[in-house]
Write an enzyme that holds these catalytic residues in place. Structure first.
Site, PDB file in Angstrom:
ATOM      1  N   TYR A  81       0.421  -0.940  -0.151  1.00 36.47           N
ATOM      2  CA  TYR A  81      -0.050   0.319   0.197  1.00 36.47           C
ATOM      3  C   TYR A  81       1.098   1.399   0.261  1.00 36.47           C
ATOM      4  O   TYR A  81       0.517   2.118  -0.785  1.00 36.47           O
ATOM      5  CB  TYR A  81      -1.022  -0.008   1.173  1.00 36.47           C
ATOM      6  CG  TYR A  81      -1.849  -1.092   1.012  1.00 36.47           C
ATOM      7  CD1 TYR A  81      -1.089  -2.302   1.862  1.00 36.47           C
ATOM      8  CD2 TYR A  81      -3.048  -0.726   1.255  1.00 36.47           C
ATOM      9  CE1 TYR A  81      -2.898  -3.527   1.802  1.00 36.47           C
ATOM     10  CE2 TYR A  81      -3.980  -1.711   0.867  1.00 36.47           C
ATOM     11  CZ  TYR A  81      -4.376  -3.322   1.200  1.00 36.47           C
ATOM     12  OH  TYR A  81      -4.684  -3.860   1.366  1.00 36.47           O
ATOM     13  N   LYS A  95       3.283 -15.314   4.226  1.00 32.25           N
ATOM     14  CA  LYS A  95       3.199 -15.892   3.271  1.00 32.25           C
ATOM     15  C   LYS A  95       4.611 -16.464   3.392  1.00 32.25           C
ATOM     16  O   LYS A  95       5.602 -16.006   2.545  1.00 32.25           O
ATOM     17  CB  LYS A  95       3.125 -15.109   1.967  1.00 32.25           C
ATOM     18  CG  LYS A  95       2.982 -16.029   0.584  1.00 32.25           C
ATOM     19  CD  LYS A  95       2.468 -17.306   0.610  1.00 32.25           C
ATOM     20  CE  LYS A  95       2.211 -18.256  -0.641  1.00 32.25           C
ATOM     21  NZ  LYS A  95       0.684 -19.431  -0.190  1.00 32.25           N
ATOM     22  N   ASP A 155      -2.663 -18.300   2.595  1.00 31.44           N
ATOM     23  CA  ASP A 155      -3.632 -18.832   1.999  1.00 31.44           C
ATOM     24  C   ASP A 155      -4.077 -20.258   3.631  1.00 31.44           C
ATOM     25  O   ASP A 155      -5.768 -20.299   3.127  1.00 31.44           O
ATOM     26  CB  ASP A 155      -2.727 -19.974   1.213  1.00 31.44           C
ATOM     27  CG  ASP A 155      -2.174 -20.528   1.147  1.00 31.44           C
ATOM     28  OD1 ASP A 155      -1.273 -20.292   2.494  1.00 31.44           O
ATOM     29  OD2 ASP A 155      -0.871 -21.512   0.687  1.00 31.44           O
ATOM     30  N   ASP A 174      -6.116  -6.981   5.742  1.00 29.26           N
ATOM     31  CA  ASP A 174      -7.558  -6.678   4.762  1.00 29.26           C
ATOM     32  C   ASP A 174      -8.445  -7.636   4.193  1.00 29.26           C
ATOM     33  O   ASP A 174      -9.414  -7.168   3.964  1.00 29.26           O
ATOM     34  CB  ASP A 174      -6.642  -5.311   3.286  1.00 29.26           C
ATOM     35  CG  ASP A 174      -7.954  -4.769   2.153  1.00 29.26           C
ATOM     36  OD1 ASP A 174      -8.740  -4.133   3.242  1.00 29.26           O
ATOM     37  OD2 ASP A 174      -7.311  -4.100   2.095  1.00 29.26           O
ATOM     38  N   ASP A 208     -12.669  -8.549   5.977  1.00 30.33           N
ATOM     39  CA  ASP A 208     -13.709  -8.836   5.067  1.00 30.33           C
ATOM     40  C   ASP A 208     -14.080 -10.087   5.543  1.00 30.33           C
ATOM     41  O   ASP A 208     -15.570 -10.516   6.171  1.00 30.33           O
ATOM     42  CB  ASP A 208     -13.186  -8.538   3.755  1.00 30.33           C
ATOM     43  CG  ASP A 208     -13.397  -6.981   4.246  1.00 30.33           C
ATOM     44  OD1 ASP A 208     -13.164  -6.214   5.272  1.00 30.33           O
ATOM     45  OD2 ASP A 208     -13.567  -6.356   2.994  1.00 30.33           O
TER      46      ASP A 208
END
Ligand code: NAD
Length: 367
Positions: free
Chosen positions: A144, A193, A225, A249, A253
């Site tokens: 970001y 990750k 994952d 992020d 959600d």
């Protein structure tokens, strides 16, 4: 205790649910002998109408002069996003605050009471005992804020976003997560990750180093994952989840769906000086604005988070959470979480029930 709070109700349902949250805050002030001075300010479309800006300098100044920010939500109907009043409204408001105050950690508690198991899309046997996860997302690193480039190489378009973390950035948010876990079930799941990304390898290394300072907290490491899968496979396994900006992020959600309605989820964004902003996880819900039917719980629980994290008022924060749970247990529901046989109420009536469960007066004195 005396505190000054910047109150930014925003647009859509923001002012409606903020009004209910203020009633709860006022009851806490009366019950526990505190003085909360509320400084109201505008953001979003409401600010645009008056100042021609979604986040005017006047509002930032009110925030600077306050001990915490209580935020509603901003933005207009999705179909009207092209209008100048609404164009980039959310980004202009929220990102300006984030950047201005350097909020580096975002707290998103995801709670599902056993009584609300029917609003959760997961199978009943997976959630019948409820869910209680605290997500902590790093907010200032990752792709970001890294270098961005869109160019042409050998006649083909190429785009890149650099995703990087410094060890200080990781350590800062990891300490926040371990501290939070100490007050909960003492488990941190760090999500990365690390099998592919260098930034994640560093993340994992630094989180382990920080974990050594908290021997009473168990550290669990999980690839993103797998985490995405485990959240819907066995949500009960999680206590505190700490992760990077991008993974946070997406995972928050995903997890928000477990609570059944955006109207239930509060969130907090903190900076390194302990200054913070508290807000519902959802938006301004223009589809139900002005009808008095919005769920006020997310905004009310934002007040509880503020009392806990900014003012260290744990008993008062708990009193609000218990009062909300008691109203739900008694069967009161706004439309978003209503099922046959329950008591359908509006925002104000639900808050009336919450207020009935807040201690009227205690022996504490103002300090
Ligand atoms: P939304 O979160 O406003 O609404 C999504 C759905 O959830 C709607 O059906 C809405 O009715 C429901 N909902 C949300 N909060 C609720 C509540 N308290 N009670 C009952 N139901 C509730 O998302 P959207 O419709 O995609 O966006 C609407 C506007 O909100 C847009 O302008 C968007 O940019 C803005 N937005 C603002 C923020 C913020 O201020 N932080 C966050 C997200 C979206």
């Amino acid at each position: 205790m005396k505190k000054t709070i910047a109150v930014i109700a925003g647009d859509g349902i923001g002012p409606e649910v903020m009004q209910q949250a203020e009633r709860v805050l006022s009851a806490i002030a009366d019950g526990y002998g505190h003085q909360f001075k509320l400084n109201h300010a505008l953001a979003g479309g409401a600010a645009f109408d008056k100042f021609g800006s979604h986040m005017p300098e006047e509002t930032l100044e009110v925030c600077r002069l306050s001990d915490a920010i209580l935020f509603g939500s901003v933005g207009g109907p999705v179909s009207e996003q092209h209008q100048i009043k609404w164009k980039n409204c959310e980004a202009n408001s929220i990102l300006a605050l984030r950047k201005n105050f350097k909020f580096f950690a975002n707290f998103r508690p995801v709670r599902l009471l056993p009584e609300l198991a029917h609003v959760c899309p997961l199978r009943y046997d997976l959630v019948k005992d409820g869910i209680d996860i605290l997500f902590i997302r790093e907010l200032l690193g990752d792709a970001y804020f890294g270098a961005k480039e869109t160019t042409i190489k050998n006649g083909k378009r190429v785009a890149s976003d650099v995703s990087s973390y410094t060890e200080d950035q990781v350590a800062q948010v990891a300490h926040v997560a371990f501290n939070a876990a100490q007050g909960r079930r003492k488990k941190v799941t760090s999500v990365d990750k690390a099998n592919v990304l260098d930034a994640s390898k560093l993340w994992r290394e630094v989180v382990r180093e920080v974990a050594a300072n908290y021997p009473d907290v168990t550290l669990d490491e999980m690839l993103v994952d797998n985490c995405a899968m485990q959240i819907i496979r066995e949500p009960k396994q999680f206590d505190v989840v700490v992760t990077t900006n991008m993974f946070g992020d997406i995972l928050t959600d995903e997890a928000a769906v477990l609570a059944g309605s955006l109207g239930l989820l509060a969130s907090a964004s903190l900076n390194s000086e302990g200054f913070a902003l508290y807000e519902p996880s959802g938006g301004s819900a223009p589809d139900i604005a002005g009808q008095g039917i919005a769920n006020p719980i997310a905004q009310i629980l934002s007040v509880a988070l503020m009392l806990r994290f900014s003012f260290n008022l744990e008993a008062e924060a708990r009193a609000i959470e218990v009062a909300v749970d008691t109203a739900l247990t008694a069967g009161y529901r706004t439309r978003d979480i209503f099922a046959e046989g329950e008591k359908l109420v509006g925002s104000k009536e639900f808050t009336d029930q919450v207020l009935q469960n807040i201690p009227v007066a205690t022996c504490k004195t103002a300090g």
